[in-house]
Design a protein around this motif. Structure first.
Motif, PDB file in Angstrom:
ATOM      1  N   ARG A   6       0.857  -1.191   0.000  1.00 45.39           N
ATOM      2  CA  ARG A   6       0.000   0.000   0.000  1.00 45.39           C
ATOM      3  C   ARG A   6       0.893   1.240   0.000  1.00 45.39           C
ATOM      4  O   ARG A   6       0.993   1.981   0.970  1.00 45.39           O
ATOM      5  CB  ARG A   6      -0.937  -0.041   1.192  1.00 45.39           C
ATOM      6  N   ILE A   7       1.563   1.430  -1.123  1.00 38.99           N
ATOM      7  CA  ILE A   7       2.477   2.559  -1.315  1.00 38.99           C
ATOM      8  C   ILE A   7       1.887   3.486  -2.373  1.00 38.99           C
ATOM      9  O   ILE A   7       1.546   3.054  -3.473  1.00 38.99           O
ATOM     10  CB  ILE A   7       3.879   2.091  -1.750  1.00 38.99           C
ATOM     11  N   ILE A   8       1.794   4.763  -2.047  1.00 37.82           N
ATOM     12  CA  ILE A   8       1.245   5.765  -2.961  1.00 37.82           C
ATOM     13  C   ILE A   8       2.363   6.313  -3.841  1.00 37.82           C
ATOM     14  O   ILE A   8       3.429   6.683  -3.346  1.00 37.82           O
ATOM     15  CB  ILE A   8       0.600   6.924  -2.174  1.00 37.82           C
ATOM     16  N   LEU A   9       2.117   6.393  -5.148  1.00 34.22           N
ATOM     17  CA  LEU A   9       3.010   7.081  -6.079  1.00 34.22           C
ATOM     18  C   LEU A   9       2.257   8.319  -6.564  1.00 34.22           C
ATOM     19  O   LEU A   9       1.455   8.244  -7.492  1.00 34.22           O
ATOM     20  CB  LEU A   9       3.375   6.162  -7.249  1.00 34.22           C
ATOM     21  N   PRO A  10       2.478   9.477  -5.944  1.00 32.38           N
ATOM     22  CA  PRO A  10       1.558  10.605  -6.128  1.00 32.38           C
ATOM     23  C   PRO A  10       1.908  11.588  -7.238  1.00 32.38           C
ATOM     24  O   PRO A  10       1.146  12.517  -7.480  1.00 32.38           O
ATOM     25  CB  PRO A  10       1.646  11.316  -4.771  1.00 32.38           C
ATOM     26  N   ASP A  11       3.037  11.402  -7.926  1.00 33.84           N
ATOM     27  CA  ASP A  11       3.549  12.497  -8.765  1.00 33.84           C
ATOM     28  C   ASP A  11       3.094  12.452 -10.215  1.00 33.84           C
ATOM     29  O   ASP A  11       3.465  13.331 -10.995  1.00 33.84           O
ATOM     30  CB  ASP A  11       5.082  12.508  -8.721  1.00 33.84           C
ATOM     31  N   THR A  12       2.299  11.447 -10.612  1.00 36.86           N
ATOM     32  CA  THR A  12       1.940  11.339 -12.028  1.00 36.86           C
ATOM     33  C   THR A  12       1.316  12.626 -12.548  1.00 36.86           C
ATOM     34  O   THR A  12       1.632  13.089 -13.655  1.00 36.86           O
ATOM     35  CB  THR A  12       0.953  10.172 -12.248  1.00 36.86           C
ATOM     36  N   TYR A  13       0.443  13.242 -11.744  1.00 33.99           N
ATOM     37  CA  TYR A  13      -0.195  14.509 -12.127  1.00 33.99           C
ATOM     38  C   TYR A  13       0.033  15.591 -11.077  1.00 33.99           C
ATOM     39  O   TYR A  13      -0.815  16.463 -10.884  1.00 33.99           O
ATOM     40  CB  TYR A  13      -1.686  14.272 -12.391  1.00 33.99           C
ATOM     41  N   GLY A  14       1.179  15.509 -10.407  1.00 37.04           N
ATOM     42  CA  GLY A  14       1.552  16.536  -9.432  1.00 37.04           C
ATOM     43  C   GLY A  14       1.262  16.106  -8.007  1.00 37.04           C
ATOM     44  O   GLY A  14       0.106  15.845  -7.655  1.00 37.04           O
ATOM     45  N   THR A  15       2.300  16.016  -7.196  1.00 43.25           N
ATOM     46  CA  THR A  15       2.154  15.530  -5.826  1.00 43.25           C
ATOM     47  C   THR A  15       1.275  16.433  -4.968  1.00 43.25           C
ATOM     48  O   THR A  15       0.401  15.961  -4.232  1.00 43.25           O
ATOM     49  CB  THR A  15       3.539  15.366  -5.176  1.00 43.25           C
TER      50      THR A  15
END
Length: 430
Positions: free
Chosen positions: A276-285
């Motif tokens: 359960r790891i978030i990768l938030p930067d695809t459309y801006g963190t």
């Protein structure tokens, strides 16, 4: 221990295909593939090779016949009985049967779909089209083939003693990095270097060196084949591909804004614990975290893969505090362009404030900088991305605008929908 110089000198041996297994890939690709197989199996996608380092004219360096031979070999591969047993019966992140019987039945019967290859302006245009679960598995082996063929082209004219010296220097360079990292307290570091490795043999050597040199501080490798062969933990979660395709499938701006969270909702149903790891930067963190539902704050951690890593970590810590979470119980995984000096600096800055881990990629498995004339073996930035889904273009904004991809008008639309303003452009190391 393999005599790498001798194997490289005789690299045309049939014993050394570049990709020797369908699990010679990153663990996160298999995890994502299972999720796609379950949730979006009939989505039609196109993946394309993208060389961000235009000064490297791959089509002038890599022989087309050799490239086709290696790609055709990959299409002949299928899971061996031992590989299937490892996937079906092994424990990953404390969970047995991470891969469902339905997915494994499908994977055991899989052969990768056809590819399309042509030359243009000194570069290769390499594309893959078809159903998402099948096509997505081309990404890592395609990159590995291109990177190693480039390495072979550069080393092809070297004699055996010249190669021995080259690899002795590269080994010394890596070992000195290991020695600098060894004293770092509570270090957690994994190999993330499959996609842009110098070669399979070299990645395998690097993993063995990290295992011996760092002991328990080296927590595993993203490469499934090496994890299996070396009895190491397979490391990985998810990547930008999922939100990029989900977003492309959105019919309205409202659906587009929800797409990154729909991805994680689907993921949430399948996995728990460290997955359960978030990768938030695809459309801006910043925008992702500001609009995230509260249930995401309860997840294990965040992976930072673009932009200034320290800024990203501070943003994550602040967000957790605002959502009533204790950052000391959370995990931040740094994975973008890491060298040992950056690893040590980030660890020193955040150790004791949050749990810290590192996914060490290209500068672990392909750091031959300064070891050849004209720096001919220096790593470069090569990616293979989903560029369309069901006929619609995909978009990635990233926290670094130099990593953005997609049609200009669509990039502008996505920036509007996700509230992305001015961004700092940073050098893309690899």
């Amino acid at each position: 221990m393999v005599d790498i110089a001798t194997r490289v000198h005789n690299h045309r041996w049939k014993i050394d295909p570049i990709v020797r297994s369908l699990i010679d890939t990153d663990f996160y690709k298999l995890l994502m593939c299972q999720s796609v197989f379950r949730n979006k199996p009939d989505t039609h996608v196109t993946f394309s090779l993208i060389n961000r380092t235009k000064s490297i004219r791959l089509a002038d360096t890599v022989d087309e016949g050799e490239l086709r031979e290696q790609l055709d070999h990959i299409r002949s591969l299928s899971l061996s009985r031992g590989e299937s047993t490892w996937m079906r019966g092994n424990t990953f992140y404390g969970k047995r049967q991470m891969f469902t019987p339905e997915f494994m039945d499908w994977f055991e019967a899989l052969r990768l779909p056809p590819y399309h290859l042509e030359k243009r302006d000194g570069q290769y245009e390499l594309t893959f089209e078809g159903k998402w679960p099948e096509v997505m598995l081309w990404e890592i082996p395609a990159l590995a083939v291109i990177m190693e063929l480039r390495s072979r082209a550069v080393t092809g004219g070297m004699g055996k003693f010249e190669l021995q010296v080259l690899y002795a220097r590269a080994m010394t360079k890596l070992w000195e990095k290991v020695e600098r990292l060894r004293p770092v307290p509570d270090l957690r570091i994994a190999d993330f270097g499959t996609r842009r490795r110098h070669s399979f043999l070299w990645q395998d050597w690097c993993v063995q060196a990290m295992t011996e040199g760092l002991g328990q501080k080296f927590v595993g490798t993203s490469n499934c084949l090496i994890a299996k062969n070396r009895d190491l933990a397979a490391i990985g979660t998810n990547a930008h591909e999922l939100p990029m395709v989900y977003a492309a499938l959105a019919d309205t701006d409202e659906e587009l804004a929800r797409a990154p969270y729909d991805v994680l909702s689907d993921w949430h149903e399948e996995h728990d614990g460290n997955l359960r790891i978030i990768l938030p930067d695809t459309y801006g963190t910043e925008g992702f975290l500001a609009n995230a539902p509260d249930w995401l704050a309860g997840w294990t951690g965040i992976r930072i893969d673009s932009g200034d890593p320290a800024t990203g970590a501070e943003t994550a810590i602040r967000w957790w505090k605002e959502r009533g979470e204790d950052p000391m119980q959370k995990l931040i995984i740094f994975s973008d362009g890491l060298g040992e000096k950056k690893i040590m600096a980030l660890h020193n800055q955040f150790h004791g404030r949050v749990r810290v881990s590192f996914g060490w990629g290209t500068l672990l498995t392909n750091d031959f900088r300064g070891l050849t004339p004209d720096d001919a073996l220096a790593p470069f930035s090569l990616v293979c991305k989903a560029v369309s889904a069901n006929g619609r273009p995909t978009v990635k904004l990233s926290d670094n605008p130099r990593k953005a991809m997609g049609p200009i008008d669509e990039i502008a639309r996505y920036k509007r929908v996700f509230g992305v303003g001015e961004q700092e452009a940073l050098e893309v190391v690899v």
